[in-house]
Scaffold this active site. Structure first.
Site, PDB file in Angstrom:
ATOM      1  N   THR A 182      30.959  30.951  51.128  1.00 34.56           N
ATOM      2  CA  THR A 182      31.955  31.615  51.944  1.00 34.56           C
ATOM      3  C   THR A 182      33.221  31.843  51.109  1.00 34.56           C
ATOM      4  OG1 THR A 182      31.102  30.554  53.932  1.00 34.56           O
ATOM      5  CG2 THR A 182      33.390  31.301  54.006  1.00 34.56           C
ATOM      6  N   ARG A 184      22.335  34.135  64.018  1.00 40.27           N
ATOM      7  CA  ARG A 184      23.017  32.875  63.732  1.00 40.27           C
ATOM      8  C   ARG A 184      24.490  33.138  63.451  1.00 40.27           C
ATOM      9  NH1 ARG A 184      25.948  30.502  59.064  1.00 40.27           N
ATOM     10  NH2 ARG A 184      25.842  28.229  59.350  1.00 40.27           N
ATOM     11  N   ILE A 185      25.358  32.325  64.024  1.00 35.23           N
ATOM     12  CA  ILE A 185      26.794  32.415  63.795  1.00 35.23           C
ATOM     13  C   ILE A 185      27.260  31.085  63.227  1.00 35.23           C
ATOM     14  CG2 ILE A 185      29.061  32.659  64.878  1.00 35.23           C
ATOM     15  CD1 ILE A 185      27.717  34.499  66.932  1.00 35.23           C
ATOM     16  N   GLY A 186      27.981  31.139  62.123  1.00 30.79           N
ATOM     17  CA  GLY A 186      28.470  29.934  61.482  1.00 30.79           C
ATOM     18  C   GLY A 186      29.900  29.610  61.869  1.00 30.79           C
ATOM     19  N   ASP A 187      30.545  28.823  61.023  1.00 29.70           N
ATOM     20  CA  ASP A 187      31.913  28.393  61.320  1.00 29.70           C
ATOM     21  C   ASP A 187      32.957  29.447  60.966  1.00 29.70           C
ATOM     22  OD1 ASP A 187      33.398  27.377  58.479  1.00 29.70           O
ATOM     23  OD2 ASP A 187      31.235  27.537  58.431  1.00 29.70           O
ATOM     24  N   THR A 200      34.858  26.041  53.999  1.00 28.00           N
ATOM     25  CA  THR A 200      33.613  26.527  53.430  1.00 28.00           C
ATOM     26  C   THR A 200      32.630  25.373  53.377  1.00 28.00           C
ATOM     27  OG1 THR A 200      32.543  27.354  51.419  1.00 28.00           O
ATOM     28  CG2 THR A 200      34.568  26.123  51.122  1.00 28.00           C
ATOM     29  N   GLY A 201      31.362  25.660  53.598  1.00 27.32           N
ATOM     30  CA  GLY A 201      30.376  24.587  53.524  1.00 27.32           C
ATOM     31  C   GLY A 201      29.313  24.724  54.591  1.00 27.32           C
ATOM     32  N   GLU A 202      28.806  23.584  55.017  1.00 28.35           N
ATOM     33  CA  GLU A 202      27.750  23.545  56.018  1.00 28.35           C
ATOM     34  C   GLU A 202      28.350  23.901  57.371  1.00 28.35           C
ATOM     35  OE1 GLU A 202      24.744  20.323  58.070  1.00 28.35           O
ATOM     36  OE2 GLU A 202      25.574  19.876  56.079  1.00 28.35           O
TER      37      GLU A 202
END
Length: 352
Positions: A222, A250-253, A272-274
């Protein structure tokens, strides 16, 4: 750092690094950028240099804008647009591919002055998703638009649209093939596929799980930018293509205010990350919360949140405060990042 055998050692090193780089209380403007946390310890030197050159270019772009007295919200948009246009990191052109071989991008932006925000998800034809997120904030009655609604709004606003193929790179097509063969989610084409036993630090341990399902490697990319301008106004922006071989929808953070992005009168934060772990920990908002309610300084708040709020997840963040401070933190072996302050301090790095 590449020889660390556990996330625990990585955290310990992160604490030492935090002690080495105390908060930089400069006043005036400050800027930080990132290109993702979690980096292959064997990343070729030429790729490391390319990443640093891109981060330096983006920092200089932001510095010039700040010296020209552009407000923080304009600067974060400008810098993230540049990151989206370059295919090196996972945002805009060069985004990770879904299981269907398409690109679904997401982005968010937040102005700490008044805590205004805008976000988009599931964008497939918008050349610069971060600018669409800005338009959601400035030109719509809403804070978040997704998929067909976001695309329709983009057309009405007259933003630049391109075919989905524009975002797809040859590298990512090859990586999607590997991901499908391994029947897993892969984060980054730079990381070799070595089975389900490689952790962020490169050691052979138990498989990393995302919501209980194993993933082969951890190295998301990201991009983001945080800025405080000379008037003490903070802003943050984050953009991503998500995970390689992710499920469609899928929607991330990254587009979630308070998770991947947050800005208020105290600070601006981009994560940024999981994504799933960042969402659970409401990571970006928690930096501001512990500053406000626990009285922590910026770097202390970042360190606290990375250590206490990620559970078993891996992530990193950049942050600025209204005092002109800049900070970063991560609990894995590296994060592509750069920062600068008005007094001439500048740093671009990858490793701890």
């Amino acid at each position: 750092m590449a020889k660390q055998s556990s996330a625990q050692k990585s955290l310990a090193s992160g604490r030492r690094d935090s002690e080495r780089r105390e908060e930089i209380k400069m006043g005036g403007w400050a800027i930080a950028v990132h290109g993702g946390a979690g980096v292959d310890p064997n990343l070729p030197l030429e790729r490391q240099e390319a990443a640093k050159q891109l981060l330096t270019r983006c920092l200089n772009l932001g510095i010039s804008a700040l010296r020209a007295s552009l407000p923080a919200i304009d600067v974060v948009e400008l810098v993230v647009r540049e990151l989206e246009t370059d295919p090196f990191f996972n945002s805009g052109r060069g985004s990770a591919l879904t299981e269907k071989g398409t690109v679904e991008m997401e982005a968010s932006i937040m102005d700490g002055e008044g805590r205004r925000c805008g976000a988009v998800s599931g964008v497939t034809t918008v050349k610069n998703p971060i600018s669409l997120a800005r338009l959601v904030m400035d030109k719509s009655p809403h804070s978040y638009l997704a998929f067909s609604g976001a695309e329709e709004f983009a057309k009405k606003q007259g933003v630049e649209l391109v075919d989905n193929s524009y975002f797809i790179t040859e590298d990512n097509v090859g990586m999607l093939k590997l991901a499908k063969e391994a029947n897993t989610i892969l984060f980054d084409y730079r990381i070799p596929t070595v089975g389900l036993e490689t952790t962020c630090g490169g050691a052979t341990e138990s498989p990393i799980l995302m919501n209980g399902l194993p993933i082969s490697v951890y190295a998301p990319e990201t991009v983001g930018c945080v800025v405080v301008d000379a008037q003490g106004r903070c802003a943050a922006a984050t953009s991503t293509g998500g995970l390689m071989n992710k499920m469609s929808g899928r929607i991330g953070d990254s587009p979630l205010i308070g998770a991947g992005t947050y800005a208020c009168d105290l600070c601006g934060v981009s994560c940024t990350g999981e994504g799933e772990a960042i969402i659970r920990g409401t990571l970006a908002r928690d930096v501001a919360a512990v500053m406000e309610y626990k009285g922590l300084g910026l770097q202390e708040a970042v360190d606290f949140v990375v250590k206490k709020r990620l559970d078993k997840g891996f992530a990193g963040m950049i942050a600025v405060s209204n005092k002109g401070e800049v900070a970063y933190g991560f609990n894995c072996n590296g994060m592509f990042r750069g920062c600068a302050t008005e007094d001439g301090f500048m740093e671009v790095g990858i490793w701890d």
